[in-house]
Every structure is written in structure tokens, then in C-alpha cells.
Design an enzyme around this catalytic site. Structure first.
Site, short mmCIF file in Angstrom:
data_model
loop_
_atom_site.label_atom_id
_atom_site.label_comp_id
_atom_site.label_asym_id
_atom_site.label_seq_id
_atom_site.Cartn_x
_atom_site.Cartn_y
_atom_site.Cartn_z
N SER A 50 41.86 93.64 43.37
CA SER A 50 41.55 92.37 43.00
C SER A 50 40.52 91.50 43.90
O SER A 50 39.98 90.46 43.34
CB SER A 50 42.58 91.60 42.59
OG SER A 50 43.25 91.43 43.77
N PHE A 53 37.86 94.63 50.06
CA PHE A 53 37.28 95.99 50.23
C PHE A 53 37.79 96.61 48.81
O PHE A 53 36.99 97.38 48.38
CB PHE A 53 37.82 96.69 51.15
CG PHE A 53 36.91 96.23 52.69
CD1 PHE A 53 35.54 96.60 52.64
CD2 PHE A 53 37.51 95.50 53.45
CE1 PHE A 53 34.93 96.40 53.99
CE2 PHE A 53 36.90 95.11 54.65
CZ PHE A 53 35.65 95.72 54.84
N PHE A 75 48.19 92.20 43.32
CA PHE A 75 49.37 91.14 43.10
C PHE A 75 48.61 89.85 43.13
O PHE A 75 48.47 89.19 44.11
CB PHE A 75 50.24 91.32 44.48
CG PHE A 75 51.66 91.09 44.12
CD1 PHE A 75 52.27 91.11 43.08
CD2 PHE A 75 52.69 90.82 45.32
CE1 PHE A 75 53.81 91.04 43.14
CE2 PHE A 75 53.89 90.65 45.07
CZ PHE A 75 54.46 90.63 44.08
N TYR A 226 40.55 99.00 60.94
CA TYR A 226 39.65 98.09 61.72
C TYR A 226 40.05 98.55 63.34
O TYR A 226 41.25 98.66 63.44
CB TYR A 226 39.96 96.67 61.57
CG TYR A 226 39.02 95.69 62.46
CD1 TYR A 226 37.49 95.81 62.02
CD2 TYR A 226 39.29 95.01 63.50
CE1 TYR A 226 36.94 95.02 62.86
CE2 TYR A 226 38.50 94.48 64.23
CZ TYR A 226 37.16 94.37 64.06
OH TYR A 226 36.26 93.71 64.81
N TYR A 236 43.58 92.43 68.34
CA TYR A 236 43.74 93.51 67.01
C TYR A 236 44.36 94.84 67.55
O TYR A 236 45.33 95.06 67.24
CB TYR A 236 42.49 93.44 66.18
CG TYR A 236 42.67 94.02 64.92
CD1 TYR A 236 42.66 93.02 63.73
CD2 TYR A 236 43.03 95.24 64.69
CE1 TYR A 236 42.73 93.68 62.65
CE2 TYR A 236 43.26 95.90 63.36
CZ TYR A 236 43.24 95.14 62.38
OH TYR A 236 43.36 95.51 60.99
N VAL A 275 34.80 88.34 56.32
CA VAL A 275 35.85 87.17 55.63
C VAL A 275 36.43 87.74 54.42
O VAL A 275 35.70 88.17 53.47
CB VAL A 275 35.12 85.90 55.46
CG1 VAL A 275 35.68 85.06 54.78
CG2 VAL A 275 34.14 85.67 56.53
#
Ligand code: NAI
Length: 383
Positions: A50, A53, A75, A226, A236, A275
Site C-alpha cells: 500500500s 517500495f 495493514f 538497505y 543503520y 522518504v
């Protein structure tokens, strides 16, 4: 546009249905005029369809040359008497409408992808709409929670491993630069993050469809990852999220072996920082994003989710030839982000950036505009 965005911290509390439709139509227009996907999959299951990506993959595969039919799991919140629906809810509705107008099947299953109930619905939908088989499974869930059963949950923790890190997070609510310290995770937090964002659930979906005999000859499966550069590694790649992604990469090899029995394969696709509803949550990450957007837009190498996905399916995971992978069997579409000349400029901007100058040095306007657009508010930001 009458509706005003309501943002709390970095979370949008409302969405503009018409703006969501407009943004989706823009993405469709982009893939229609781009290089077309040749010999692409026709029956695609997208987990996390939804937004971000997952939605971009769905759009590229339906409208960008493959003419795929899709089952999308997400969801999302339906509108109620006192609350608007979530942006993803409207994206689902508009997607189905626009896909159907071109003769494509687009089924939405809204529910928890970790639950048995949703899995059962997916199995039934594959039987009903795909004649019992899928050609591609896209795993694009981003969530902070995974049920353990009996009312308990694993919760992901976006933390470092080892030393704490200090950086800035910008509150989209009031454009405020907030210095943040990201603490080191405990062993439990590391394990929980791997449970939520690692590869176990992806592999369980593939196992489920193998057991149900719903895997078509040549079926592939992909999930997104990523890695980033040394500028983002402490928060990260060498932190809890990175640990979960290493687990996901590992799962891609197990999945690859299983799908090889059907002449297909499994791949982790390493994407660019963008984003999305999920990424704005990552603390101490925003200055890097602002600098990256600024530099890549100036160089003409900036891509959004839709550009990344159309390039993925036409170049890196083209269905006419073997996928392009690196030495660790990862598909890399983060190559433009990691260009040394780009990283050098980004590093210099990040070093100079602070609360007084981030709107000039970084592309805060573009960053916020993109965030608003995710929720159907396609207007100029307030700064
Ligand atoms: P997003 O927040 O835009 O999309 C997440 C999707 O997952 C939505 O469709 C949502 O409804 C669905 N979802 C979440 N929890 C669910 C549940 N329990 N059951 C069913 N559906 C659920 O996120 P984004 O950024 O597109 O992330 C997708 C993947 O891409 C993640 O694995 C993320 O780590 C990865 N990625 C993201 C990057 C970025 O910069 N945004 C960069 C590289 C990889």
C-alpha cells in the site's frame, strides 16, 4: 485543496484521498513513459503493497510493461465516522480502480501479514484469481511489531550496537531540528529487531506457498534492504536494523535454494534511502537524507521509489536475463547513492549542517514535500 495535513512528530494523522490518487496517477504516468519491463511476471503477490517500495513495485509491474495482475497485502485503516482512512487505504482503493480500468486484476487484502487468517485469505485469493500459482512474491513489509502469539509481541528497536550515537532528527510537525542520542541495544532488543525485520517471516511465506503448491515454474521472490555508507552505518548498517538486514540477506540464500527447485530464485534488493512512512522514523538519519537529496537532485541522479522499482525490473532483475548481483548475491540499486563523488559532497554538507542552516544546506523542502505527498498533500511546505 481544502484538507490540511495533521502531523504529530513524524507521523501523518490524516490523508487526502484525492491527493493520493493524483500521486498514484503520476507514478503510473512515469512508468508508462519509461523503459518497459519485458517478459515480466503476470501473477504477483506483494506483501506490503500500500505504500513505499511495495506500492511502487506493484505500479511498475502492472503499468510499466509487465501487465501483471496483483494481490496486495497491507495493514491499513479504513475511514470511519470520526476518523479518515490511512493514506495506504486510499492508495489500495485507487490502485484497484486504476488497474481495473486497464483490464488488470488487483486484489487488496487488508490485515496482519503475520496472522494465519491473512495467510489463509492469500491462499484463497491465489486459487481464485491466479489459477493457483504466483510468478513473483515481493516482500516489502516495514513494521515495528510482530505477534509472538498469545497476545505478546516482538518489538523492533532502532538502536546502535556497541556505542551510543548522537545525531539530529527533524520533527516534520514543526520543522524543528532535535538533537537525539540513540542508545545501544540490549541483546534482547537486537534479537527482537531481527524477528520483526529480518528474513524469518519472508521465508515462512515462501514455505507456505511451496507447501500449498502455489509456486509457478520460474517463480522469484525479492525483499528490500538497505546498507548505506559510512555516514549512516552507526545508526543503520552496524546497528539493530542492519543486523536484521543481514539476517534477511541470509534468508535470501535459503529462499533461493528452495525456489531453484522451480527454476526460480530469491534475492535481497538493496535500495536507496528514501522518504517513506517507515524511514522518517529512523532517528538521527534526517541530516544525511537532506544532504543526499540535495546532492543527487543537483547531479540529476535522484530517484524516488517508483524510479527505483522501474529500473529494478528493467535492468537489474530483468526477466529476460539473469539478475545482476554483486559478490554477495545482492541486487544493488543503491549504486547512485553510493557513488564516491556523491558521498563526498554529502559528507561535507552533513558536517556543516546544524539547526540554523539545515533548510538551506539540505533539501528540506523536497524532503517535506515528499512526505506530504505520501499522504496526498501535494503542496509546498511551510519553510
Ligand atoms: P512503508 O511504510 O512505505 O510500507 C510498508 C508496507 O508494509 C505498507 O504497505 C504497510 O501497510 C505494510 N505493513 C506493515 N505492517 C504490516 C503487517 N503487519 N501486515 C501487513 N502489512 C503490513 O515502508 P518502505 O519504506 O517502503 O519499506 C519497505 C521495505 O523496504 C522495508 O523492508 C524497508 O526496510 C526497505 N527499505 C526502505 C528504504 C527507505 O529508505 N524507505 C531503503 C531501503 C530498503
Amino acid at each position: 485543496m481544502d484538507l490540511e495535513p495533521i502531523i504529530k512528530g513524524v507521523v501523518a494523522k490524516n490523508a487526502n484521498p484525492e491527493g493520493c490518487r493524483k500521486a498514484l496517477k503520476e507514478q503510473i504516468a512515469y512508468v508508462k513513459k519509461s523503459n518497459q519491463i519485458k517478459q515480466g511476471p503476470k501473477r504477483v503477490l506483494i506483501l506490503g503493497a500500500s505504500s513505499g517500495f511495495g506500492l511502487a513495485a506493484r505500479t511498475a509491474l502492472t503499468f510499466g510493461g509487465s501487465q501483471a495482475d496483483t494481490i496486495g497485502v497491507s495493514f491499513e485503516r479504513a475511514p470511519s465516522k470520526d476518523k479518515p482512512g490511512s493514506a495506504g487505504w486510499y492508495n489500495n482503493e485507487h490502485f484497484t480502480d486504476l488497474a481495473r480500468s486497464e483490464g488488470r486484476i488487483a486484489i487488496n487484502i487488508v490485515g496482519d501479514a503475520f496472522s494465519d487468517e491473512t495467510r489463509q485469505q492469500v491462499i484463497e485469493a491465489i486459487e481464485t484469481y491466479f489459477e493457483g500459482e504466483v510468478d513473483l512474491i515481493v516482500y516489502s513489509l516495514a513494521t515495528g511489531l510482530r505477534p509472538k502469539g498469545s497476545g505478546e509481541y516482538w518489538r523492533s528497536a532502532i538502536k546502535t550496537i556497541g556505542e551510543p550515537v548522537t545525531g539530529a532528527t527533524i520533527m516534520l510537525e514543526n520543522d524543528e531540528w532535535v538533537e537525539t542520542t540513540v542508545n545501544a541495544a540490549t541483546d534482547d532488543e537486537i534479537e527482537s529487531t531481527i524477528k520483526v525485520m529480518g528474513g524469518e517471516d519472508w521465508e515462512s511465506w515462501v514455505d507456505l506457498l511451496i507447501n500449498q503448491e502455489q509456486i509457478a515454474q520460474g517463480c522469484q521472490s525479492i525483499a528490500f534492504s538497505y546498507i548505506g555508507s559510512k555516514l549512516t552505518h552507526p545508526i543503520y548498517h552496524t546497528g539493530t536494523l542492519g543486523r536484521a538486514k543481514v539476517d534477511l540477506h541470509q534468508s535470501s540464500h535459503f529462499i533461493h535454494r528452495k525456489l531453484a527447485n522451480f527454476g526460480g530464485g530469491g534475492y535481497a534488493v538493496v535500495c536507496k534511502a528514501l522518504v517513506t512512512k517507515a524511514s522518517v522514523f529512523i532517528p538521527a538519519f534526517t541530516p544525511y537524507m537532506l544532504a543526499l537529496y540535495k546532492v543527487m537532485k543537483k547531479k540529476g541522479t535522484h530517484e524516488g521509489c517508483i524510479e527505483q522499482m522501474q529500473r529494478l525490473f528493467t535492468e537489474n532483475l530483468s526477466f529476460e536475463s539473469a539478475p545482476l548481483v554483486d559478490g554477495e548475491r545482492l541486487i544493488r540499486i543503491d549504486n547512485l547513492e553510493l557513488e564516491p563523488s556523491t558521498q563526498k559532497l554529502v559528507e561535507s554538507l552533513v558536517e556543516q549542517m546544524d539547526a540554523s542552516n539545515f533548510t538551506e544546506l539540505g533539501d528540506y523542502t523536497g524532503y517535506k514535500q515528499e512526505f506530504l505527498k505520501l499522504n496526498g498533500f501535494d503542496m509546498s511546505p511551510t519553510v
